[in-house]
Design a protein around this motif. Structure first.
Motif, PDB file in Angstrom:
ATOM      1  N   ASN A 100       0.827  -1.202   0.000  1.00  0.00           N
ATOM      2  CA  ASN A 100       0.000   0.000   0.000  1.00  0.00           C
ATOM      3  C   ASN A 100       0.864   1.255   0.000  1.00  0.00           C
ATOM      4  O   ASN A 100       0.565   2.236  -0.704  1.00  0.00           O
ATOM      5  CB  ASN A 100      -0.931  -0.008   1.213  1.00  0.00           C
ATOM      6  N   TYR A 101       1.944   1.231   0.774  1.00  0.00           N
ATOM      7  CA  TYR A 101       2.834   2.400   0.817  1.00  0.00           C
ATOM      8  C   TYR A 101       3.517   2.618  -0.530  1.00  0.00           C
ATOM      9  O   TYR A 101       3.578   3.750  -1.035  1.00  0.00           O
ATOM     10  CB  TYR A 101       3.870   2.233   1.923  1.00  0.00           C
ATOM     11  N   SER A 107       2.290   5.923  -7.340  1.00  0.00           N
ATOM     12  CA  SER A 107       1.173   6.319  -8.200  1.00  0.00           C
ATOM     13  C   SER A 107       0.853   7.806  -8.050  1.00  0.00           C
ATOM     14  O   SER A 107       0.571   8.491  -9.039  1.00  0.00           O
ATOM     15  CB  SER A 107      -0.063   5.466  -7.897  1.00  0.00           C
ATOM     16  N   PHE A 108       0.896   8.329  -6.817  1.00  0.00           N
ATOM     17  CA  PHE A 108       0.592   9.740  -6.593  1.00  0.00           C
ATOM     18  C   PHE A 108       1.645  10.624  -7.262  1.00  0.00           C
ATOM     19  O   PHE A 108       1.321  11.644  -7.874  1.00  0.00           O
ATOM     20  CB  PHE A 108       0.511  10.041  -5.096  1.00  0.00           C
ATOM     21  N   TYR A 110       3.628   9.808  -9.813  1.00  0.00           N
ATOM     22  CA  TYR A 110       3.533   9.676 -11.271  1.00  0.00           C
ATOM     23  C   TYR A 110       2.348  10.471 -11.813  1.00  0.00           C
ATOM     24  O   TYR A 110       2.458  11.173 -12.820  1.00  0.00           O
ATOM     25  CB  TYR A 110       3.403   8.203 -11.649  1.00  0.00           C
ATOM     26  N   LYS A 111       1.230  10.384 -11.127  1.00  0.00           N
ATOM     27  CA  LYS A 111       0.013  11.053 -11.581  1.00  0.00           C
ATOM     28  C   LYS A 111       0.153  12.571 -11.563  1.00  0.00           C
ATOM     29  O   LYS A 111      -0.296  13.268 -12.488  1.00  0.00           O
ATOM     30  CB  LYS A 111      -1.163  10.638 -10.695  1.00  0.00           C
ATOM     31  N   ASN A 112       0.803  13.113 -10.529  1.00  0.00           N
ATOM     32  CA  ASN A 112       0.837  14.562 -10.349  1.00  0.00           C
ATOM     33  C   ASN A 112       2.123  15.234 -10.818  1.00  0.00           C
ATOM     34  O   ASN A 112       2.135  16.457 -11.029  1.00  0.00           O
ATOM     35  CB  ASN A 112       0.595  14.904  -8.880  1.00  0.00           C
ATOM     36  N   PHE A 113       3.217  14.462 -10.956  1.00  0.00           N
ATOM     37  CA  PHE A 113       4.490  15.061 -11.359  1.00  0.00           C
ATOM     38  C   PHE A 113       5.099  14.397 -12.588  1.00  0.00           C
ATOM     39  O   PHE A 113       5.796  15.039 -13.358  1.00  0.00           O
ATOM     40  CB  PHE A 113       5.491  15.021 -10.195  1.00  0.00           C
ATOM     41  N   GLY A 114       4.903  13.104 -12.744  1.00  0.00           N
ATOM     42  CA  GLY A 114       5.447  12.407 -13.908  1.00  0.00           C
ATOM     43  C   GLY A 114       6.926  12.090 -13.811  1.00  0.00           C
ATOM     44  O   GLY A 114       7.483  11.379 -14.650  1.00  0.00           O
ATOM     45  N   SER A 115       7.598  12.630 -12.811  1.00  0.00           N
ATOM     46  CA  SER A 115       9.024  12.373 -12.584  1.00  0.00           C
ATOM     47  C   SER A 115       9.310  12.639 -11.111  1.00  0.00           C
ATOM     48  O   SER A 115       8.416  13.019 -10.359  1.00  0.00           O
ATOM     49  CB  SER A 115       9.890  13.278 -13.463  1.00  0.00           C
ATOM     50  N   ILE A 116      10.563  12.459 -10.706  1.00  0.00           N
ATOM     51  CA  ILE A 116      10.919  12.659  -9.299  1.00  0.00           C
ATOM     52  C   ILE A 116      11.003  14.152  -9.000  1.00  0.00           C
ATOM     53  O   ILE A 116      11.805  14.867  -9.617  1.00  0.00           O
ATOM     54  CB  ILE A 116      12.262  11.985  -8.974  1.00  0.00           C
ATOM     55  N   PRO A 117      10.197  14.649  -8.071  1.00  0.00           N
ATOM     56  CA  PRO A 117      10.219  16.090  -7.747  1.00  0.00           C
ATOM     57  C   PRO A 117      11.521  16.479  -7.050  1.00  0.00           C
ATOM     58  O   PRO A 117      12.249  15.631  -6.534  1.00  0.00           O
ATOM     59  CB  PRO A 117       9.022  16.257  -6.799  1.00  0.00           C
ATOM     60  N   ASN A 186       9.331  10.717   0.513  1.00  0.00           N
ATOM     61  CA  ASN A 186       8.689   9.409   0.512  1.00  0.00           C
ATOM     62  C   ASN A 186       9.374   8.451  -0.460  1.00  0.00           C
ATOM     63  O   ASN A 186       9.501   7.262  -0.179  1.00  0.00           O
ATOM     64  CB  ASN A 186       7.206   9.544   0.157  1.00  0.00           C
ATOM     65  N   LEU A 187       9.817   8.966  -1.596  1.00  0.00           N
ATOM     66  CA  LEU A 187      10.497   8.110  -2.567  1.00  0.00           C
ATOM     67  C   LEU A 187      11.853   7.634  -2.031  1.00  0.00           C
ATOM     68  O   LEU A 187      12.310   6.547  -2.365  1.00  0.00           O
ATOM     69  CB  LEU A 187      10.669   8.842  -3.897  1.00  0.00           C
ATOM     70  N   LYS A 188      12.507   8.464  -1.203  1.00  0.00           N
ATOM     71  CA  LYS A 188      13.741   8.017  -0.553  1.00  0.00           C
ATOM     72  C   LYS A 188      13.454   6.833   0.367  1.00  0.00           C
ATOM     73  O   LYS A 188      14.240   5.879   0.441  1.00  0.00           O
ATOM     74  CB  LYS A 188      14.377   9.161   0.252  1.00  0.00           C
TER      75      LYS A 188
END
Length: 209
Positions: A100-101, A107-108, A110-117, A186-188
């Protein structure tokens, strides 16, 4: 790695034989487990109380079996292999917590940024990852795999809590830059979890990576 019934041989008899022969390295660590029970008895192929691995792998992904065996391994006391407990642990831990995490973060983003912010202040996350890795590494070095797996799960719980506290879905409406920084953190955590899960679940961790 051996069962408790083999401890006397590997800790006394075998070292004595090596010493008697001379010039050979002696065991310096003897990781031993208690018994993994099945249906109330000792897991034993010769006695009929066993699980056919090829049959299991035709139904379940090998990472799921590896995870469950690591989570219930009889490290300090006998433990029981149970299909009911297997389903509970996979659903409550791997699916609800870890999976879930992963899904929320990836998904969030990818949906809102499309790449790593872009990253912001990641000191809190870096500190938590460093603490988790130190604990995890010490347990692995001591062949305490169940506790190493717990360190991995604890970090996943922290990630879910952090995601909820920072509310990126709300930040997206008011401060997209801050939202991106939160998602970067979160991606880290996702990357750290992918690394920590690799010894236990190599296939899924590589897909997440």
């Amino acid at each position: 790695f051996l069962g408790k019934d083999n401890i006397p041989f590997h800790s006394i008899i075998w070292p004595a034989m090596l010493m008697g022969y001379g010039g050979l390295n002696l065991p310096y660590d003897i990781p031993a487990n208690e018994y993994l029970m099945f249906r109330g008895g000792k897991l034993s192929k010769s006695r009929g109380g066993a699980i056919d691995i090829p049959s299991v792998l035709s139904v379940y992904d090998s990472d799921l079996i590896r995870y469950y065996l690591s989570a219930v391994m009889p490290d300090t006391h006998d433990s029981e292999f149970s299909w009911e407990d297997f389903a509970i642990k996979i659903n409550n831990e791997l699916v609800s917590t870890v999976g879930n995490y992963y899904h929320r973060c990836l998904s969030f983003t990818y949906k809102n940024f499309g790449s790593i912010p872009e990253a912001g202040d990641t000191s809190e996350i870096d500190s938590e990852i460093e603490r988790a890795f130190e604990e995890y590494d010490n347990h692995l070095k001591g062949c305490d795999f169940k506790k190493a797996l717990k360190a991995f799960m604890d970090l996943a719980h922290f990630g879910n809590k952090y995601f909820d506290q920072m509310k990126p879905w709300a930040l997206m409406k008011t401060d997209k830059k801050k939202c991106g920084e939160v998602l970067n953190s979160n991606l880290k955590l996702v990357k750290a979890l992918a690394v920590m899960s690799w010894p236990f679940m190599p296939k899924s961790s590589e897909r997440i990576w």
